[in-house]
Every structure is written in C-alpha cells, then in structure tokens.
Design a protein around this motif. Sequence first.
Motif: not given
Length: 143
Positions: A121, A123-127
């Motif tokens: 969690s 991490l960003t959605p992109e990461e």
Amino acid sequence: MPEQINPLVERIGLSMWRVQKRIASGIALNVELGLTFPQFSLLNMIAREGRARVVTLAERMEVKSSAVTVMLDRMEAVGLVRREQDENDRRAVVVSLTEKGENVRSEGHRRSLVLLEEHLSILTPEELAQFADCYDLLDRQKR
C-alpha cells in the motif's frame, strides 16, 4: 578471480528476503489456522492438483517422501486432507483436500493477500503496476 556481483542485485536480493520473511511471519497461519507455512504450501499444491500423489508432492517441495508423509499425518489427523490408494497403482497414495482443508486453505490465501496488500500500500498505483510488470518479467524468465 571471483565474479563481481552487481551491488544493486545484492541490495534487491536482501530486500526481497527481508520483505518475504516479514510477510510470511505476519500471516500467522500457525497461531490462527493451526498450520505451519510448509503445511500451507502443501495444501496449496494439493488444491492445484486436485488429487496428488505423495511422491509428486515431495518432488515439488524438494524433500523426501517421508517428510511429506509426516506433514500429511498431522494434516489428516485434524481433518484437512484425505489419503487413498491410487486406483492405477496400488503401491501409490493420492491425497486430496477435505472440505475443511479447502476452507482453511482459502482463508490462509485470503489472509496472505490482505497482508501483501498492506505491505504494498505504500506504492502509488503507477509504482504498483511497474512492480507487477517487473515480477511478471522475472516470472516468465527461463529457469
């Protein structure tokens, strides 16, 4: 002269080991579900096979059949698996999950995904998408 190891490879390896250890210990299968991590792995293997021969399970776990037999003895005693003689080879034993075994396996799987989601969690959605792509790439690599 020893081959040089890329410091990034060493860093990644150490981080992967630490995170995997933290996640595996956080699942708390032993306390809450009455399973060790190897027993949980064995339940998952049996579930994938449907009906699995003991020798096949031992090969996949890279242990002796006797080690799998000891685990199966404990799991059978609490009603997670059933063993039967193989219809095609009377010397062989096949193992399958009981309804209780499938329920415990399913709950353990759900708990492990929840814990993994908590760890990821940060991490960003992109990461997260990039991370998933990298692992997919590693997974597709020839062994």
